[in-house]
Motif scaffolding. Structure first.
Motif, short mmCIF file in Angstrom:
data_model
loop_
_atom_site.label_atom_id
_atom_site.label_comp_id
_atom_site.label_asym_id
_atom_site.label_seq_id
_atom_site.Cartn_x
_atom_site.Cartn_y
_atom_site.Cartn_z
N GLY A 167 28.18 -23.08 -16.59
CA GLY A 167 27.09 -23.36 -14.58
C GLY A 167 27.50 -23.93 -13.46
O GLY A 167 28.66 -24.23 -12.86
N CYS A 168 26.77 -23.44 -12.71
CA CYS A 168 27.51 -23.29 -10.87
C CYS A 168 26.33 -23.24 -10.19
O CYS A 168 24.89 -23.52 -10.34
CB CYS A 168 27.63 -22.43 -10.50
SG CYS A 168 28.57 -22.53 -8.76
N ASP A 169 26.61 -25.52 -9.15
CA ASP A 169 25.40 -25.96 -8.20
C ASP A 169 25.86 -25.48 -6.80
O ASP A 169 25.61 -26.30 -6.01
CB ASP A 169 25.87 -27.44 -8.31
CG ASP A 169 25.09 -28.04 -9.69
OD1 ASP A 169 24.41 -27.17 -10.54
OD2 ASP A 169 25.41 -29.20 -9.89
N ASN A 170 26.55 -24.22 -7.38
CA ASN A 170 26.98 -24.07 -5.09
C ASN A 170 26.23 -22.88 -4.07
O ASN A 170 26.32 -23.24 -2.89
CB ASN A 170 28.73 -23.81 -5.40
CG ASN A 170 29.04 -25.33 -5.70
OD1 ASN A 170 29.26 -25.92 -5.55
ND2 ASN A 170 30.14 -24.61 -6.42
N PHE A 171 25.71 -21.99 -5.04
CA PHE A 171 24.95 -21.81 -4.72
C PHE A 171 25.76 -20.76 -3.15
O PHE A 171 25.28 -20.91 -2.11
CB PHE A 171 23.29 -21.85 -4.61
CG PHE A 171 22.81 -22.67 -5.63
CD1 PHE A 171 21.62 -21.17 -5.77
CD2 PHE A 171 22.81 -23.72 -5.65
CE1 PHE A 171 21.22 -21.85 -7.33
CE2 PHE A 171 21.87 -23.62 -6.57
CZ PHE A 171 21.00 -22.56 -7.57
N CYS A 172 26.98 -19.91 -3.66
CA CYS A 172 27.11 -19.46 -2.61
C CYS A 172 26.29 -17.81 -2.11
O CYS A 172 25.39 -17.71 -3.26
CB CYS A 172 28.27 -18.68 -2.67
SG CYS A 172 29.73 -19.72 -3.28
N THR A 173 25.17 -17.83 -0.95
CA THR A 173 24.96 -17.20 -0.38
C THR A 173 25.02 -15.74 -1.26
O THR A 173 23.36 -14.56 -1.57
CB THR A 173 24.65 -16.69 0.76
OG1 THR A 173 25.70 -16.66 1.18
CG2 THR A 173 24.36 -18.33 1.09
N TYR A 174 25.79 -14.74 -1.46
CA TYR A 174 26.01 -14.29 -2.27
C TYR A 174 26.12 -13.89 -3.55
O TYR A 174 25.90 -12.75 -4.67
CB TYR A 174 26.90 -13.09 -1.62
CG TYR A 174 28.72 -13.98 -1.77
CD1 TYR A 174 29.58 -13.79 -3.31
CD2 TYR A 174 29.07 -14.72 -0.94
CE1 TYR A 174 30.03 -15.52 -3.51
CE2 TYR A 174 30.17 -16.00 -0.68
CZ TYR A 174 30.22 -15.73 -2.69
OH TYR A 174 31.62 -17.19 -3.11
N CYS A 175 25.72 -15.03 -4.15
CA CYS A 175 26.36 -15.55 -5.45
C CYS A 175 25.15 -15.81 -6.75
O CYS A 175 24.12 -16.17 -6.77
CB CYS A 175 27.85 -16.26 -5.60
SG CYS A 175 28.00 -16.63 -7.31
N ILE A 176 25.22 -14.29 -7.47
CA ILE A 176 24.38 -14.45 -8.39
C ILE A 176 24.50 -15.54 -9.63
O ILE A 176 23.76 -15.86 -10.58
CB ILE A 176 24.39 -13.20 -9.03
CG1 ILE A 176 22.95 -12.55 -10.14
CG2 ILE A 176 25.25 -12.14 -10.00
CD1 ILE A 176 21.57 -12.96 -9.29
N VAL A 177 25.49 -15.77 -10.06
CA VAL A 177 26.49 -16.46 -11.08
C VAL A 177 25.24 -17.94 -11.49
O VAL A 177 25.12 -18.18 -12.49
CB VAL A 177 27.36 -17.23 -11.02
CG1 VAL A 177 27.92 -18.14 -11.99
CG2 VAL A 177 28.99 -15.38 -11.63
N PRO A 178 24.95 -18.71 -10.44
CA PRO A 178 23.94 -19.80 -10.60
C PRO A 178 22.60 -19.49 -10.86
O PRO A 178 22.22 -20.52 -11.99
CB PRO A 178 24.06 -20.64 -9.27
CG PRO A 178 24.90 -20.30 -8.11
CD PRO A 178 25.49 -18.96 -8.39
N HIS A 179 22.46 -18.25 -11.19
CA HIS A 179 21.22 -17.83 -11.17
C HIS A 179 20.62 -17.74 -12.57
O HIS A 179 19.87 -17.41 -13.24
CB HIS A 179 20.32 -16.52 -9.76
CG HIS A 179 20.69 -16.86 -8.98
ND1 HIS A 179 19.30 -18.03 -7.97
CD2 HIS A 179 21.21 -17.11 -8.13
CE1 HIS A 179 19.69 -17.87 -7.15
NE2 HIS A 179 20.87 -17.83 -7.29
FE1 SF4 Z 1 28.85 -20.65 -7.75
FE2 SF4 Z 1 29.27 -17.78 -7.70
FE3 SF4 Z 1 29.72 -19.67 -5.11
FE4 SF4 Z 1 31.55 -19.61 -7.58
S1 SF4 Z 1 30.90 -17.94 -5.97
S2 SF4 Z 1 31.33 -21.43 -6.39
S3 SF4 Z 1 30.08 -19.31 -9.49
S4 SF4 Z 1 28.01 -19.36 -6.47
#
Ligand code: SF4
Ligand code: SAH
Ligand code: F3S
Length: 460
Positions: A167-179
């Protein structure tokens, strides 16, 4: 519970994997689970009764590819002797997690959907589809299990992926991974070390610690990141080569950087995604560091390990990226002199904040920026490889070249691909998974070539 009497005994399966190492790791568990139930793995969709797609949706291209591929299988006949009347198609991984049952509408020939949180349910879901109970889907919000605990069949027996966080908590604004991968969860240090020890005992030569941001390991368990400790503890198992991915620059500590100088097994290679070189873009990406901070990290890493190979991820064409923003990214990439750069054109992902932002840079302009970046990346990769000409590098042998079965291929400590003719009197089966020393005689942009001058261990 599934017993050995289940129909899996007669089935042949194929797994198609897209996306990142997390998916590759999970796919190895799919192999392990289905094989332990008696099914047989095959290399092609045509030969398979069951096809499992481990999917990725980080960019649009990965998404579209899956839909095209599943749809195109509709009229593919089953192999002779198949116990099924119709091929079973399962979609798991990140698209499974994102779309759930909705996938049955867009892909009528799909039988099973599962997500990133319930890999262990796959056999039960397949069985229920198999036994005529119809289509079955299960997607969980959140799981407490780690897929590492499932049976595995590793693609390369001498190399292991070891997830330390999911998982990931960072929520970079472009990124679907945390979702699609959920909140960050760390595994207990003892579990990680036990798994690593098991690998060392089984003869594994290289462990790659995995996480979307390994540097924040332990924050949820211990209130503070303890990644440096993980490195220390895994190194103490005696593993020969240790790597990790991915690092977030905002969390890379001096303590972790120092390990590159003190742990001989920690390979001189660091993947440190910058994403952009413009502070304005970084801010809107929610990356929480500046270009200056990033460059300071690079300086520190090089002070500890001057020969380290650096790689990064860059997104070109983020919404609102100006010519000056791009120039800043270009200059950052040029000044670091990476060995490898993964360049991506921004891809809008529904459900992320950036998807709602104006994105009016013309496609051709983005493409031009991308092409300029690729050019400078190739130059610096070439330059870096040239510095190894004439040196001797230790290579972990992986197999033979696709073009020439007489040429072995493996990886250097800096993660370069190295080619060398098989030494006389040795077969690849004797050398794969062992170390050879190669004198580098040719350095190209994406590989080194040379001659084997030493063989450390042959697994014959
Ligand atoms: Fe998380 Fe995506 Fe940002 Fe990587 S790029 S830290 S997976 S939100
Ligand atoms: N957790 C890792 C990598 C996650 S995805 C990290 O933070 O570095 C791998 C890479 O895909 C990212 O580093 C980013 O460069 C790229 N990426 C993610 N979302 C994207 C998007 N919407 N468009 C283009 N590239 C994207
Ligand atoms: Fe793709 Fe999922 Fe990995 S979206 S990059 S497979 S976490």
């Amino acid at each position: 519970m599934i017993s050995s009497q289940t129909p899996f005994m007669d089935l042949r399966f194929h797994v198609q994997t897209y996306g990142c190492q997390m998916n590759k790791h999970d796919s190895e568990r799919v192999f392990g689970m289905l094989e332990s139930l008696g099914a047989e793995a095959v290399d092609s969709i045509e030969a398979a009764d069951v096809v499992v797609f481990m999917t990725c949706c980080v960019r649009e291209a990965a998404d579209t590819r899956l839909f095209g591929q599943v749809a195109s299988m509709k009229n593919l006949p089953l192999r002779e002797g198949s116990p099924l009347s119709e091929r079973l198609v399962a979609v798991g991984g990140c698209i499974g997690q994102r779309d759930g049952e909705r996938l049955f509408e867009s892909l009528p020939n799909l039988s099973v959907v599962f997500g990133t949180q319930n890999l262990a349910s796959l056999p039960t879901l397949l069985q229920s589809a198999y036994s005529g109970a119809g289509k079955s889907a299960e997607v969980l919000e959140r799981s407490t299990a780690f897929s590492s605990d499932l049976p595995t069949n590793r693609e390369q027996p001498w190399a292991a992926w070891l997830p330390i966080t999911v998982g990931c908590d960072n929520f970079c604004t472009y990124c679907i991974v945390p979702h699609v991968r959920g909140r960050e969860r760390s595994r207990e240090l003892d579990d990680i070390v036990a798994e690593a020890r098991g690998y060392v005992e089984a003869g594994v030569k290289e462990i790659t610690l995995l996480g979307q941001n390994v540097n924040s390991y332990g924050r949820d368990l211990y209130g503070e990141p303890r990644f440096a400790e993980v490195l220390e503890a895994v190194a103490a198992t005696g593993i020969r080569r240790l790597r990790f991915a991915t690092s977030h620059p905002k969390d890379l500590t001096d303590e972790v950087i120092a390990k590159f100088g003190t742990l001989p097994c920690l390979m001189p290679y660091l993947h440190l995604p910058a994403q952009a070189g413009s502070d304005d873009v970084l801010k809107r990406m929610n990356r929480k560091y500046t270009a200056r901070h990033y460059l300071q990290l690079i300086e520190k890493v090089r002070a500890v390990r001057p020969d380290i190979a650096l790689s990064t991820d860059i997104i070109v064409g983020f919404p609102g990226e100006t010519a000056d923003d791009f120039e800043a990214t270009f200059n950052l990439v040029k000044s670091v002199g990476y060995s490898q750069v993964f360049t991506f054109i921004y891809s809008k992902r529904e459900g992320t904040p950036a998807a709602k932002w104006d994105d009016d840079t013309p496609r051709e302009v983005v493409q031009q920026r991308f092409d300029r970046l690729v050019e400078v990346v190739q130059e610096s990769a070439y330059r870096n490889n040239q510095t190894d000409l004439g040196t001797e590098v230790e290579v972990l042998v992986e197999g033979t070249s696709k073009r020439d079965a007489g040429v072995l291929v493996g990886k250097s400590p800096k993660n370069q691909t190295v080619h060398a003719p098989l030494p006389a009197g040795f077969t690849i089966d004797q050398l794969a998974g062992g170390f050879v020393t190669v004198r580098v005689e040719e350095a190209r942009t994406w590989y080194l070539r040379g001659t084997v001058v030493g063989i450390e261990e042959a697994s014959a």
